[in-house]
Design a protein around this motif. Structure first.
Motif, PDB file in Angstrom:
ATOM      1  N   ARG A 310       0.829  -1.200   0.000  1.00 22.49           N
ATOM      2  CA  ARG A 310       0.000   0.000   0.000  1.00 22.49           C
ATOM      3  C   ARG A 310       0.871   1.261   0.000  1.00 22.49           C
ATOM      4  O   ARG A 310       0.551   2.259  -0.666  1.00 22.49           O
ATOM      5  N   GLU A 311       1.979   1.220   0.713  1.00 20.44           N
ATOM      6  CA  GLU A 311       2.900   2.349   0.732  1.00 20.44           C
ATOM      7  C   GLU A 311       3.475   2.597  -0.661  1.00 20.44           C
ATOM      8  O   GLU A 311       3.598   3.749  -1.110  1.00 20.44           O
ATOM      9  N   LEU A 312       3.828   1.520  -1.347  1.00 21.16           N
ATOM     10  CA  LEU A 312       4.340   1.665  -2.709  1.00 21.16           C
ATOM     11  C   LEU A 312       3.275   2.207  -3.656  1.00 21.16           C
ATOM     12  O   LEU A 312       3.562   3.033  -4.532  1.00 21.16           O
ATOM     13  N   VAL A 313       2.053   1.746  -3.502  1.00 19.24           N
ATOM     14  CA  VAL A 313       0.960   2.237  -4.350  1.00 19.24           C
ATOM     15  C   VAL A 313       0.782   3.748  -4.181  1.00 19.24           C
ATOM     16  O   VAL A 313       0.602   4.488  -5.159  1.00 19.24           O
ATOM     17  N   LYS A 314       0.870   4.228  -2.943  1.00 23.70           N
ATOM     18  CA  LYS A 314       0.746   5.668  -2.698  1.00 23.70           C
ATOM     19  C   LYS A 314       1.876   6.445  -3.358  1.00 23.70           C
ATOM     20  O   LYS A 314       1.646   7.485  -3.981  1.00 23.70           O
ATOM     21  N   ARG A 315       3.085   5.933  -3.232  1.00 24.64           N
ATOM     22  CA  ARG A 315       4.229   6.638  -3.804  1.00 24.64           C
ATOM     23  C   ARG A 315       4.180   6.633  -5.332  1.00 24.64           C
ATOM     24  O   ARG A 315       4.499   7.631  -5.975  1.00 24.64           O
ATOM     25  N   ARG A 318       1.727   9.140  -6.744  1.00 19.95           N
ATOM     26  CA  ARG A 318       2.218  10.521  -6.785  1.00 19.95           C
ATOM     27  C   ARG A 318       3.143  10.764  -7.964  1.00 19.95           C
ATOM     28  O   ARG A 318       3.371  11.917  -8.340  1.00 19.95           O
ATOM     29  N   ARG A 319       3.681   9.681  -8.544  1.00 18.91           N
ATOM     30  CA  ARG A 319       4.628   9.817  -9.660  1.00 18.91           C
ATOM     31  C   ARG A 319       4.123   9.116 -10.917  1.00 18.91           C
ATOM     32  O   ARG A 319       4.915   8.780 -11.802  1.00 18.91           O
ATOM     33  N   MET A 344      -4.323  -3.836  -9.000  1.00 17.40           N
ATOM     34  CA  MET A 344      -3.214  -3.066  -8.447  1.00 17.40           C
ATOM     35  C   MET A 344      -3.057  -1.741  -9.190  1.00 17.40           C
ATOM     36  O   MET A 344      -2.874  -0.677  -8.580  1.00 17.40           O
ATOM     37  N   VAL A 345      -3.124  -1.803 -10.518  1.00 17.03           N
ATOM     38  CA  VAL A 345      -3.011  -0.579 -11.319  1.00 17.03           C
ATOM     39  C   VAL A 345      -4.205   0.332 -11.063  1.00 17.03           C
ATOM     40  O   VAL A 345      -4.061   1.561 -11.019  1.00 17.03           O
ATOM     41  N   LEU A 346      -5.364  -0.242 -10.879  1.00 19.44           N
ATOM     42  CA  LEU A 346      -6.543   0.566 -10.561  1.00 19.44           C
ATOM     43  C   LEU A 346      -6.344   1.321  -9.252  1.00 19.44           C
ATOM     44  O   LEU A 346      -6.691   2.511  -9.148  1.00 19.44           O
ATOM     45  N   ASN A 347      -5.757   0.672  -8.257  1.00 18.98           N
ATOM     46  CA  ASN A 347      -5.476   1.346  -6.986  1.00 18.98           C
ATOM     47  C   ASN A 347      -4.461   2.473  -7.163  1.00 18.98           C
ATOM     48  O   ASN A 347      -4.574   3.527  -6.537  1.00 18.98           O
ATOM     49  N   ILE A 348      -3.481   2.242  -8.039  1.00 21.93           N
ATOM     50  CA  ILE A 348      -2.477   3.278  -8.294  1.00 21.93           C
ATOM     51  C   ILE A 348      -3.124   4.498  -8.934  1.00 21.93           C
ATOM     52  O   ILE A 348      -2.849   5.646  -8.548  1.00 21.93           O
ATOM     53  N   VAL A 349      -3.991   4.277  -9.920  1.00 19.25           N
ATOM     54  CA  VAL A 349      -4.659   5.397 -10.599  1.00 19.25           C
ATOM     55  C   VAL A 349      -5.585   6.125  -9.630  1.00 19.25           C
ATOM     56  O   VAL A 349      -5.689   7.353  -9.647  1.00 19.25           O
ATOM     57  N   GLU A 350      -6.256   5.387  -8.764  1.00 24.80           N
ATOM     58  CA  GLU A 350      -7.103   6.017  -7.749  1.00 24.80           C
ATOM     59  C   GLU A 350      -6.272   6.915  -6.841  1.00 24.80           C
ATOM     60  O   GLU A 350      -6.707   8.024  -6.480  1.00 24.80           O
ATOM     61  N   GLU A 351      -5.093   6.445  -6.476  1.00 19.36           N
ATOM     62  CA  GLU A 351      -4.211   7.262  -5.635  1.00 19.36           C
ATOM     63  C   GLU A 351      -3.775   8.517  -6.382  1.00 19.36           C
ATOM     64  O   GLU A 351      -3.698   9.604  -5.797  1.00 19.36           O
ATOM     65  N   PHE A 352      -3.501   8.395  -7.674  1.00 18.90           N
ATOM     66  CA  PHE A 352      -3.133   9.563  -8.476  1.00 18.90           C
ATOM     67  C   PHE A 352      -4.266  10.585  -8.498  1.00 18.90           C
ATOM     68  O   PHE A 352      -4.031  11.797  -8.361  1.00 18.90           O
ATOM     69  N   ILE A 353      -5.487  10.118  -8.658  1.00 23.68           N
ATOM     70  CA  ILE A 353      -6.633  11.024  -8.698  1.00 23.68           C
ATOM     71  C   ILE A 353      -6.820  11.720  -7.363  1.00 23.68           C
ATOM     72  O   ILE A 353      -7.111  12.921  -7.302  1.00 23.68           O
ATOM     73  N   MET A 354      -6.631  10.981  -6.273  1.00 27.94           N
ATOM     74  CA  MET A 354      -6.749  11.593  -4.948  1.00 27.94           C
ATOM     75  C   MET A 354      -5.695  12.682  -4.762  1.00 27.94           C
ATOM     76  O   MET A 354      -5.994  13.770  -4.264  1.00 27.94           O
ATOM     77  N   GLN A 355      -4.478  12.398  -5.184  1.00 26.82           N
ATOM     78  CA  GLN A 355      -3.413  13.401  -5.081  1.00 26.82           C
ATOM     79  C   GLN A 355      -3.720  14.606  -5.964  1.00 26.82           C
ATOM     80  O   GLN A 355      -3.498  15.755  -5.569  1.00 26.82           O
ATOM     81  N   ASP A 356      -4.233  14.335  -7.162  1.00 28.53           N
ATOM     82  CA  ASP A 356      -4.551  15.418  -8.087  1.00 28.53           C
ATOM     83  C   ASP A 356      -5.658  16.298  -7.525  1.00 28.53           C
ATOM     84  O   ASP A 356      -5.602  17.527  -7.613  1.00 28.53           O
ATOM     85  N   ASN A 357      -6.671  15.666  -6.935  1.00 30.20           N
ATOM     86  CA  ASN A 357      -7.759  16.445  -6.336  1.00 30.20           C
ATOM     87  C   ASN A 357      -7.258  17.292  -5.169  1.00 30.20           C
ATOM     88  O   ASN A 357      -7.717  18.418  -4.964  1.00 30.20           O
ATOM     89  N   LEU A 410     -11.301   0.609 -15.080  1.00 31.53           N
ATOM     90  CA  LEU A 410     -10.042   1.319 -15.270  1.00 31.53           C
ATOM     91  C   LEU A 410     -10.175   2.435 -16.304  1.00 31.53           C
ATOM     92  O   LEU A 410      -9.580   3.503 -16.159  1.00 31.53           O
ATOM     93  N   ALA A 411     -10.983   2.203 -17.322  1.00 37.42           N
ATOM     94  CA  ALA A 411     -11.167   3.236 -18.358  1.00 37.42           C
ATOM     95  C   ALA A 411     -11.982   4.410 -17.835  1.00 37.42           C
ATOM     96  O   ALA A 411     -11.752   5.560 -18.229  1.00 37.42           O
ATOM     97  N   GLU A 412     -12.931   4.137 -16.951  1.00 37.08           N
ATOM     98  CA  GLU A 412     -13.836   5.183 -16.472  1.00 37.08           C
ATOM     99  C   GLU A 412     -13.283   5.969 -15.289  1.00 37.08           C
ATOM    100  O   GLU A 412     -13.838   7.027 -14.956  1.00 37.08           O
ATOM    101  N   ILE A 413     -12.240   5.482 -14.650  1.00 37.12           N
ATOM    102  CA  ILE A 413     -11.806   6.102 -13.409  1.00 37.12           C
ATOM    103  C   ILE A 413     -11.257   7.506 -13.626  1.00 37.12           C
ATOM    104  O   ILE A 413     -11.333   8.355 -12.746  1.00 37.12           O
ATOM    105  N   LEU A 414     -10.725   7.781 -14.803  1.00 34.26           N
ATOM    106  CA  LEU A 414     -10.165   9.103 -15.078  1.00 34.26           C
ATOM    107  C   LEU A 414     -11.262  10.074 -15.484  1.00 34.26           C
ATOM    108  O   LEU A 414     -12.208   9.688 -16.186  1.00 34.26           O
ATOM    109  N   PRO A 415     -11.175  11.344 -15.097  1.00 32.19           N
ATOM    110  CA  PRO A 415     -12.176  12.332 -15.510  1.00 32.19           C
ATOM    111  C   PRO A 415     -12.145  12.546 -17.017  1.00 32.19           C
ATOM    112  O   PRO A 415     -11.131  12.325 -17.681  1.00 32.19           O
ATOM    113  N   SER A 416     -13.267  12.988 -17.575  1.00 35.08           N
ATOM    114  CA  SER A 416     -13.400  13.120 -19.027  1.00 35.08           C
ATOM    115  C   SER A 416     -12.422  14.133 -19.611  1.00 35.08           C
ATOM    116  O   SER A 416     -11.967  13.983 -20.742  1.00 35.08           O
TER     117      SER A 416
END
Length: 617
Positions: A310-315, A318-319, A344-357, A410-416
């Motif tokens: 989970r720590e790696l997914v968060k890091r 962010r990158r 796993m990749v879905l969790n990474i993208v979710e973390e990216f979106i949270m950081q972006d928000n 995975l395709a829908e998780i990103l904003p339009s």
């Protein structure tokens, strides 16, 4: 290596080759001390004058009327006891980084303190450590390595702590102050392979790199390495990038097949990997995203704990804009049917979106009327990540066991707004349709609903209109929007009087007004779509290349956009036949909910353009 000699008398210890040691003397020994399998025939007086413990043991033997003492539990064994015994006799003893730890622990065991005699062995060893061994970089590391076999004595005597402090302090020293030798096996830059010349013509030696200490620490076991890194971080004088480089070098040294195979001792490697993850600096740029992905891949293969992963997914989240598709292709763990771990990749993208928000919220709270750099960078990152996700979807779509739900999630998780164009998404959808021919009409409709026809490039539209894997209604919609583009281009040329060669810019301008901002400009890395093979069933893809000809209106797709696009006869016939069914009804997947009633039987067939307008509008 530094050393110290104690005593002045020549070494007169001898051996008979049968694990017996004795002192060559005119006087016969009066006490036998057994250490393990070795027996020492010695004299009581020299021992009693230096060791308080031997004083007590010899007194006990006198009362029991025996001349043998057993001290098998002495740290360092027979070799360490021999050093202490020679010191008691005043014989020459040579101490160095390899044997001083054992000598110090054995002296403590024998209680050779200053209270017994001034200038005793413990005092002399402590002076040697402070003034010599711990002042040397390499001797400190050697000394630290020797403490491992002498636990818990070495820890109780603070020898381990003194070594760690010495090594950490030297590693935290400014590079230009380093005057001692160190191991440097890193690849040097061309300018570092020779002496540099000062601007005044004075030749000087190469400067010491900031990570000069990394190679030597890679020789330590993980427990000592962890303590030193934590001590270095606590001092706060070494940058996070250098610490990250040290962690990377150590990991590659200890796990040479990082992320490729399990191999070796799984439990040991798992513990090492979790320690490395724990030591990662908190700063964003301390280690590369590529290295983090390799750690995550290895953690998945070695079944590391959820906390570490989970720590790696968060890091990585962010990158994520720095990631690559091969790095994200993490194999699924045992028990999964899919080839790759999409969750796993879905969790990474979710973390990216949270950081972006979070970044967007921070930018909103700042009372700035001008566009700030963080917000602009966040927008660019979203577009980059969207392209990355689309390319990842293209690869995982080839897996016949990939559920449709995971692909859509995975395709829908990103904003339009993160996808200015949908060419990559179309490629992924078409790949999934090709590898999963058994999808139902409703599943195809749901899958293709991810795509916005207005955001397809001209080449992608031309490709899609000949693609029989797509639902017919989607093809009709694409053709309709292409005709709108052609019409807008014609109108713009008539109004502006521009030549045919500049029609591409007119198409872009008018299409953005008419079609809700459809992007048609492509950079040098835009996708190329080749024609379908005979019959419309085969699909060829390629990427890269220069789109200059198409952008200037000179390519085939550019001509088709201006002159109009023709639907393939086979597909057009299928569409017309579906519109001519009895009862005026049609399949929900092939007609629009808001379209007029179907044409009645007996009416003349409509032209393609009229039929299309009648269906979509």
């Amino acid at each position: 290596m530094k050393f110290m000699k104690l005593g002045s008398k020549p070494d007169s210890f001898q051996s008979d080759g049968k694990d017996i040691r004795f002192v060559a003397s005119d006087l016969a020994g009066d006490i036998i001390i057994r250490v393990g399998n070795v027996k020492f025939h010695l004299h009581k007086f020299p021992l009693l004058s230096k060791s308080f413990r031997l004083q007590k043991l010899i007194t006990t033997t006198d009362n029991e009327k025996t001349d043998e003492i057993c001290i098998s539990d002495i740290p360092g064994g027979a070799a360490a006891f021999e050093i202490c015994a020679k010191f008691c006799y005043g014989m020459t003893v040579t101490l160095n980084a390899h044997n001083v730890t054992a000598a110090r622990c054995a002296a403590e065991y024998l209680q050779m303190h200053e209270t017994v005699e001034k200038g005793n062995l413990i005092y002399k060893i402590e002076v040697f450590l402070r003034t010599s061994i711990l002042r040397s970089w390499k001797d400190s590391i050697i000394l630290l390595q020797t403490t491992r076999s002498l636990l818990p004595w070495s820890e109780d005597l603070k020898l381990t702590d003194h070594c760690i402090e010495s090594v950490a302090s030297k590693a935290s020293t400014d590079a230009f102050k380093v005057e001692w030798s160190y191991t440097d096996n890193r690849k040097k830059l061309p300018s570092e392979n020779c002496l540099e010349t000062h601007w005044k013509g004075i030749r000087k030696e190469n400067s010491v790199p900031k990570d000069w200490w990394v190679e030597d620490l890679c020789e330590l076991e993980i427990g000592f390495f962890k303590k030193i890194i934590m001590a270095i971080k606590a001092k706060g004088r070494v940058s996070s990038e250098v610490i990250g480089e040290a962690l990377k070098a150590y990991t590659y040294r200890r796990l040479s097949s990082l992320g490729k195979e399990k191999g070796g001792d799984a439990n040991k490697n798992r513990s090492l990997l979790e320690t490395i993850i724990l030591l990662l600096p908190s700063e964003k740029g301390s280690v590369s995203c590529c290295f983090l992905l390799k750690l995550l891949r290895a953690g998945s293969l070695l079944d590391c704990g959820e906390t570490s992963k989970r720590e790696l997914v968060k890091r990585i989240g962010r990158r994520l804009e720095d990631a690559s598709v091969p790095g994200l292709l993490i194999p699924s763990t045992s028990g999964e049917n899919t080839i790759y771990d999409v969750d796993m990749v879905l969790n990474i993208v979710e973390e990216f979106i949270m950081q972006d928000n979070s970044d967007v919220q921070l930018s909103t709270n700042e009372e700035l009327h001008e566009l700030n750099a963080p917000a602009l960078a966040a927008g660019i990152s979203k577009v980059t990540v969207a392209k990355l996700v689309d390319d990842y979807l293209i690869e995982v779509a080839k897996d016949p066991n990939l559920p449709l739900s995971k692909f859509i999630d995975l395709a829908e998780i990103l904003p339009s707004d993160s996808r200015p164009e949908h060419d990559g998404l179309y490629h992924a959808i078409d790949t999934y349709l090709k590898e999963h021919p058994g999808l139902s009409k409703s599943e195809k409709k749901k899958l293709c609903g991810l795509m916005n026809c207005k955001k397809l490039s001209g080449d992608a539209c031309a490709h899609a209109m000949q693609n029989e894997r797509l639902p017919l209604r989607l093809v009709v919609q694409i053709l309709y929007f292409e005709q709108m583009r052609a019409s807008a281009a014609t109108t713009s040329r008539a109004e502006s009087g521009n030549s045919y060669g500049s029609s591409r810019s007119a198409i872009t301008t008018n299409t953005e007004d008419e079609c809700d901002g459809v992007p048609n400009a492509h950079d040098g890395k835009a996708r190329k779509f080749t024609k379908l093979s005979e019959g419309g069933k085969g699909c060829e893809w390629s990427s890269g290349g220069n789109n200059e000809n198409r952008s200037n209106g000179q390519g085939k797709s550019g001509s088709s956009q201006v002159k109009g696009v023709v639907m393939p006869k086979k597909m057009l016939g299928k569409f017309l036949s579906s519109k001519g069914q009895t009862g005026g009804s049609s399949s929900s997947s092939d007609t629009s909910a808001g379209s007029p009633n179907s044409a009645k039987q007996g009416e003349p067939k409509l032209t393609p353009s009229r039929n299309i307008r009648y269906t979509v509008l």
